[in-house]
Design a protein around this motif. Sequence first.
Motif, PDB file in Angstrom:
ATOM      1  N   ARG A   1       5.271  -0.459 -15.954  1.00 30.01           N
ATOM      2  CA  ARG A   1       5.780  -1.038 -14.707  1.00 30.01           C
ATOM      3  C   ARG A   1       6.575  -2.307 -15.012  1.00 30.01           C
ATOM      4  O   ARG A   1       6.099  -3.418 -14.795  1.00 30.01           O
ATOM      5  CB  ARG A   1       4.635  -1.331 -13.725  1.00 30.01           C
ATOM      6  CG  ARG A   1       5.137  -1.876 -12.374  1.00 30.01           C
ATOM      7  CD  ARG A   1       4.063  -1.782 -11.296  1.00 30.01           C
ATOM      8  NE  ARG A   1       3.779  -0.410 -10.970  1.00 30.01           N
ATOM      9  CZ  ARG A   1       2.562   0.065 -10.682  1.00 30.01           C
ATOM     10  NH1 ARG A   1       1.535  -0.734 -10.681  1.00 30.01           N
ATOM     11  NH2 ARG A   1       2.409   1.332 -10.397  1.00 30.01           N
TER      12      ARG A   1
ATOM     13  N   VAL B   1       0.805   7.215  -8.889  1.00 37.45           N
ATOM     14  CA  VAL B   1       1.439   6.368  -9.905  1.00 37.45           C
ATOM     15  C   VAL B   1       1.761   4.999  -9.307  1.00 37.45           C
ATOM     16  O   VAL B   1       1.501   3.956  -9.908  1.00 37.45           O
ATOM     17  CB  VAL B   1       2.742   7.020 -10.417  1.00 37.45           C
ATOM     18  CG1 VAL B   1       3.475   6.086 -11.379  1.00 37.45           C
ATOM     19  CG2 VAL B   1       2.459   8.360 -11.067  1.00 37.45           C
ATOM     20  N   ALA B   2       2.303   5.031  -8.085  1.00 37.74           N
ATOM     21  CA  ALA B   2       2.740   3.800  -7.440  1.00 37.74           C
ATOM     22  C   ALA B   2       1.583   2.842  -7.189  1.00 37.74           C
ATOM     23  O   ALA B   2       1.727   1.631  -7.323  1.00 37.74           O
ATOM     24  CB  ALA B   2       3.425   4.125  -6.119  1.00 37.74           C
ATOM     25  N   ALA B   3       0.416   3.395  -6.827  1.00 36.04           N
ATOM     26  CA  ALA B   3      -0.726   2.551  -6.470  1.00 36.04           C
ATOM     27  C   ALA B   3      -1.524   2.120  -7.692  1.00 36.04           C
ATOM     28  O   ALA B   3      -2.272   1.146  -7.634  1.00 36.04           O
ATOM     29  CB  ALA B   3      -1.640   3.301  -5.505  1.00 36.04           C
ATOM     30  N   CYS B   4      -1.372   2.837  -8.792  1.00 42.10           N
ATOM     31  CA  CYS B   4      -2.188   2.554  -9.981  1.00 42.10           C
ATOM     32  C   CYS B   4      -1.770   1.249 -10.636  1.00 42.10           C
ATOM     33  O   CYS B   4      -0.580   1.058 -10.917  1.00 42.10           O
ATOM     34  CB  CYS B   4      -2.052   3.694 -10.991  1.00 42.10           C
ATOM     35  SG  CYS B   4      -2.928   3.368 -12.539  1.00 42.10           S
TER      36      CYS B   4
ATOM     37  N   TYR C   1       5.721  -5.126  -8.118  1.00 45.18           N
ATOM     38  CA  TYR C   1       5.861  -5.204  -6.666  1.00 45.18           C
ATOM     39  C   TYR C   1       5.890  -6.668  -6.224  1.00 45.18           C
ATOM     40  O   TYR C   1       5.331  -7.536  -6.887  1.00 45.18           O
ATOM     41  CB  TYR C   1       4.680  -4.513  -5.975  1.00 45.18           C
ATOM     42  CG  TYR C   1       4.613  -3.034  -6.213  1.00 45.18           C
ATOM     43  CD1 TYR C   1       5.482  -2.174  -5.552  1.00 45.18           C
ATOM     44  CD2 TYR C   1       3.695  -2.488  -7.096  1.00 45.18           C
ATOM     45  CE1 TYR C   1       5.437  -0.809  -5.772  1.00 45.18           C
ATOM     46  CE2 TYR C   1       3.639  -1.119  -7.314  1.00 45.18           C
ATOM     47  CZ  TYR C   1       4.509  -0.288  -6.651  1.00 45.18           C
ATOM     48  OH  TYR C   1       4.469   1.056  -6.867  1.00 45.18           O
TER      49      TYR C   1
ATOM     50  N   SER D   1      -9.331  14.069  -5.321  1.00 47.48           N
ATOM     51  CA  SER D   1     -10.398  13.299  -5.951  1.00 47.48           C
ATOM     52  C   SER D   1     -10.105  13.031  -7.426  1.00 47.48           C
ATOM     53  O   SER D   1      -9.540  13.874  -8.131  1.00 47.48           O
ATOM     54  CB  SER D   1     -11.707  14.085  -5.819  1.00 47.48           C
ATOM     55  OG  SER D   1     -12.647  13.650  -6.773  1.00 47.48           O
ATOM     56  N   ILE D   2     -10.556  11.867  -7.911  1.00 46.06           N
ATOM     57  CA  ILE D   2     -10.418  11.555  -9.339  1.00 46.06           C
ATOM     58  C   ILE D   2     -11.236  12.512 -10.201  1.00 46.06           C
ATOM     59  O   ILE D   2     -11.134  12.470 -11.425  1.00 46.06           O
ATOM     60  CB  ILE D   2     -10.817  10.096  -9.671  1.00 46.06           C
ATOM     61  CG1 ILE D   2     -12.221   9.785  -9.142  1.00 46.06           C
ATOM     62  CG2 ILE D   2      -9.795   9.108  -9.132  1.00 46.06           C
ATOM     63  CD1 ILE D   2     -12.772   8.461  -9.657  1.00 46.06           C
TER      64      ILE D   2
ATOM     65  N   LEU E   1     -16.478   7.447  -6.504  1.00 45.12           N
ATOM     66  CA  LEU E   1     -16.501   6.013  -6.830  1.00 45.12           C
ATOM     67  C   LEU E   1     -17.905   5.410  -6.688  1.00 45.12           C
ATOM     68  O   LEU E   1     -18.156   4.307  -7.145  1.00 45.12           O
ATOM     69  CB  LEU E   1     -15.517   5.237  -5.948  1.00 45.12           C
ATOM     70  CG  LEU E   1     -14.033   5.584  -6.131  1.00 45.12           C
ATOM     71  CD1 LEU E   1     -13.167   4.778  -5.167  1.00 45.12           C
ATOM     72  CD2 LEU E   1     -13.583   5.337  -7.562  1.00 45.12           C
TER      73      LEU E   1
ATOM     74  N   LEU F   1      -9.571   4.229 -14.388  1.00 47.82           N
ATOM     75  CA  LEU F   1     -10.471   4.661 -13.324  1.00 47.82           C
ATOM     76  C   LEU F   1     -10.715   3.552 -12.302  1.00 47.82           C
ATOM     77  O   LEU F   1     -11.838   3.302 -11.886  1.00 47.82           O
ATOM     78  CB  LEU F   1     -11.779   5.213 -13.898  1.00 47.82           C
ATOM     79  CG  LEU F   1     -11.567   6.588 -14.550  1.00 47.82           C
ATOM     80  CD1 LEU F   1     -12.477   6.801 -15.724  1.00 47.82           C
ATOM     81  CD2 LEU F   1     -11.734   7.704 -13.541  1.00 47.82           C
ATOM     82  N   TYR F   2      -9.659   2.883 -11.930  1.00 50.06           N
ATOM     83  CA  TYR F   2      -9.750   1.926 -10.823  1.00 50.06           C
ATOM     84  C   TYR F   2     -10.064   2.676  -9.524  1.00 50.06           C
ATOM     85  O   TYR F   2     -10.680   2.128  -8.620  1.00 50.06           O
ATOM     86  CB  TYR F   2      -8.420   1.191 -10.631  1.00 50.06           C
ATOM     87  CG  TYR F   2      -8.066   0.203 -11.712  1.00 50.06           C
ATOM     88  CD1 TYR F   2      -8.641  -1.057 -11.742  1.00 50.06           C
ATOM     89  CD2 TYR F   2      -7.131   0.515 -12.698  1.00 50.06           C
ATOM     90  CE1 TYR F   2      -8.297  -1.978 -12.717  1.00 50.06           C
ATOM     91  CE2 TYR F   2      -6.780  -0.389 -13.676  1.00 50.06           C
ATOM     92  CZ  TYR F   2      -7.362  -1.635 -13.689  1.00 50.06           C
ATOM     93  OH  TYR F   2      -7.024  -2.537 -14.658  1.00 50.06           O
ATOM     94  N   GLY F   3      -9.549   3.897  -9.395  1.00 51.38           N
ATOM     95  CA  GLY F   3      -9.746   4.674  -8.171  1.00 51.38           C
ATOM     96  C   GLY F   3      -8.636   4.483  -7.154  1.00 51.38           C
ATOM     97  O   GLY F   3      -8.665   5.086  -6.076  1.00 51.38           O
ATOM     98  N   GLU F   4      -7.631   3.655  -7.479  1.00 52.05           N
ATOM     99  CA  GLU F   4      -6.549   3.386  -6.518  1.00 52.05           C
ATOM    100  C   GLU F   4      -5.740   4.649  -6.194  1.00 52.05           C
ATOM    101  O   GLU F   4      -5.241   4.818  -5.083  1.00 52.05           O
ATOM    102  CB  GLU F   4      -5.613   2.303  -7.050  1.00 52.05           C
ATOM    103  CG  GLU F   4      -6.240   0.911  -7.140  1.00 52.05           C
ATOM    104  CD  GLU F   4      -6.666   0.356  -5.787  1.00 52.05           C
ATOM    105  OE1 GLU F   4      -6.061   0.722  -4.767  1.00 52.05           O
ATOM    106  OE2 GLU F   4      -7.613  -0.439  -5.765  1.00 52.05           O
TER     107      GLU F   4
ATOM    108  N   VAL G   1       0.858  -1.189   0.000  1.00 51.51           N
ATOM    109  CA  VAL G   1       0.000   0.000   0.000  1.00 51.51           C
ATOM    110  C   VAL G   1       0.894   1.239   0.000  1.00 51.51           C
ATOM    111  O   VAL G   1       1.797   1.357   0.839  1.00 51.51           O
ATOM    112  CB  VAL G   1      -0.935   0.012   1.232  1.00 51.51           C
ATOM    113  CG1 VAL G   1      -1.848   1.237   1.189  1.00 51.51           C
ATOM    114  CG2 VAL G   1      -1.755  -1.270   1.290  1.00 51.51           C
TER     115      VAL G   1
ATOM    116  N   GLN H   1      -6.732   7.779  -5.959  1.00 52.55           N
ATOM    117  CA  GLN H   1      -7.444   8.600  -4.991  1.00 52.55           C
ATOM    118  C   GLN H   1      -7.321   7.984  -3.590  1.00 52.55           C
ATOM    119  O   GLN H   1      -7.140   8.700  -2.597  1.00 52.55           O
ATOM    120  CB  GLN H   1      -8.910   8.692  -5.426  1.00 52.55           C
ATOM    121  CG  GLN H   1      -9.844   9.296  -4.430  1.00 52.55           C
ATOM    122  CD  GLN H   1     -11.285   9.272  -4.936  1.00 52.55           C
ATOM    123  OE1 GLN H   1     -11.645   9.962  -5.881  1.00 52.55           O
ATOM    124  NE2 GLN H   1     -12.125   8.457  -4.325  1.00 52.55           N
ATOM    125  N   ALA H   2      -7.401   6.655  -3.518  1.00 52.00           N
ATOM    126  CA  ALA H   2      -7.299   5.978  -2.221  1.00 52.00           C
ATOM    127  C   ALA H   2      -5.894   6.117  -1.642  1.00 52.00           C
ATOM    128  O   ALA H   2      -5.709   6.156  -0.430  1.00 52.00           O
ATOM    129  CB  ALA H   2      -7.679   4.505  -2.373  1.00 52.00           C
TER     130      ALA H   2
END
Lengths: 258, 219
Positions: free
Chosen positions: B90, A166-169, B94, A229-230, B190, A216-219, A73, A221-222
């Motif tokens: 990527r 970027v890292a979470a996407c 990970y 916000s996206i 969302l 648009l996974y939303g990751e 995460v 924003q999380a």
Amino acid sequence: MNFTLKVWRQANAKSAGRLETYAAKEIPSDASFLEMIDIVNDHLEADGKEPIAFAHDCREGICGSCSMMIDGVAHGPVKGAATCQVHMRSFKDGQVITIEPWRSVAFPVLKDLVTDRSAFDRIIQAGGYISAPTGGARDANEILVAKSDSDSAMDAAACIGCGACVAACPNGSASLFTGAKIAHLARLPQGQPERYKRVELMVAQMDDEHFGHCTLYGECQAACPKQISIDVIGLMNRDYIVAMATKTPDMAGASGHG
Amino acid sequence: MNMLLTFWRSTIGKKVVMGVTGLIGLGFVIGHMAGNLQAFSGAEKLDAYGALLHGPLHELLLIARVVLIAAVILHITAAYQLTMISRAARPVDYAGRKPQVSTLASKTLKWGGVLLLVFIVFHILHFTIGTVHPDFVDGKVYRNLATGFEVKWVAAFYLVAMIALGMHLYHGAWSSMRTLGLARQSAHPLKRYLPVALAIVISLGFAVIPLAFLLGVLR
Ligand code: HEM
Ligand code: FES
């Protein structure tokens, strides 16, 4: 508290890396995540070993340096917080914690957990500015800004450029970052003269840096420590469509437009 | 022309093409579903509808087919190219990345899309051209349904494909509005309501036909 760390160790940008295991012993529960690594590093240095390299500066969530993937995460388990704002009480005693650098072709690993994020700087350089005439400062209230506009511009401007989006996407997309930078200017009157040229140039640079696309996974924003916000991605896309639809061939230069 | 090329080369441009062609697909599946449901009004009604499309409205049908084929080709081309761009984004993955908010629908979009492509090809060979149909009779739409769905695995494949369609649209009907910059600002971007209803109505609206034949409600 005691933890087992699995940390990505990589000597330099060219060498191969691997996960190494370390014991983090007698860590105060109110130590921040970075302080925990500091303690581990003190022990490593005392043993004559190379300390774990990680980027940090403000240690209060405003500089965006302390980028790391904590147990898969971005910035770890606390919502709306950068790694430096995460405390060890958020983990279980005895927990195994895996720490990795951001993974993106645009963010090459320099050493251990430190990545080169100058791709973001180049996106900003491409158009993330406004041109203002020089001279005396203008009257503060000369340009009126609606409260709702200034609020949403400030929400976007909260971006600290940490790269967690970027890292979470799953796609390694920089859409949240680029969208935030575009939105915070597009939502203000000062951003209007160069609005459409800006989105064109910044999106082109974003693609040139080989970031992925937005599903648009939303990751993002999380993962965002500033919880951007996206919605900013929708604004970026709309402005990009307008920019392309209204562009005339002779305006291909770097001059303002719109 | 230059701009069109720049637009297509950008990741946003390709995604916008996916959104527009996806919405064309959405418009089509709503119409197609409504047409199919006439099966419940009897064989004469459905066959007459087929005759209408192939007779007086055949020019309209031709236009629709050309538009749909173009839309599918563009949709798939963009999907493939974007997938490759993002895979290259990527190169080192990970040890473990834990998705926080991704829906099952968004995670299965690509393979669900591949399943839909296989389904679309099969479906055309099955009920339009008739080559993979056990006993195809031109113009006998209702009869072709009845005999076509006697093959149990074919009916099951239709049901699975409609689940994939529902999931694809649960994500796509929502995401396309954001891709195209049409969604309003929201405190909970969302959250989605209309796309849930659309996905359920469309996948059920199609699925009731093979289900009805399987259960003997239609025969
Ligand atoms: C023919 C096979 C199909 C394939 C291979 C496919 C593939 C995909 C993929 C991979 C995406 C996600 C793009 C991304 O990563 O952002 C997507 C999005 C989408 N698809 Fe499909 N799809 C297919 C058929 C359909 C059909 C039949 C419909 C409509 C009934 C449809 C409607 C949509 C919509 C509305 C989106 C959202 C686009 C956006 O967010 O702007 N697709 N498709
Ligand atoms: S060290 Fe500055 S944001 Fe964490």
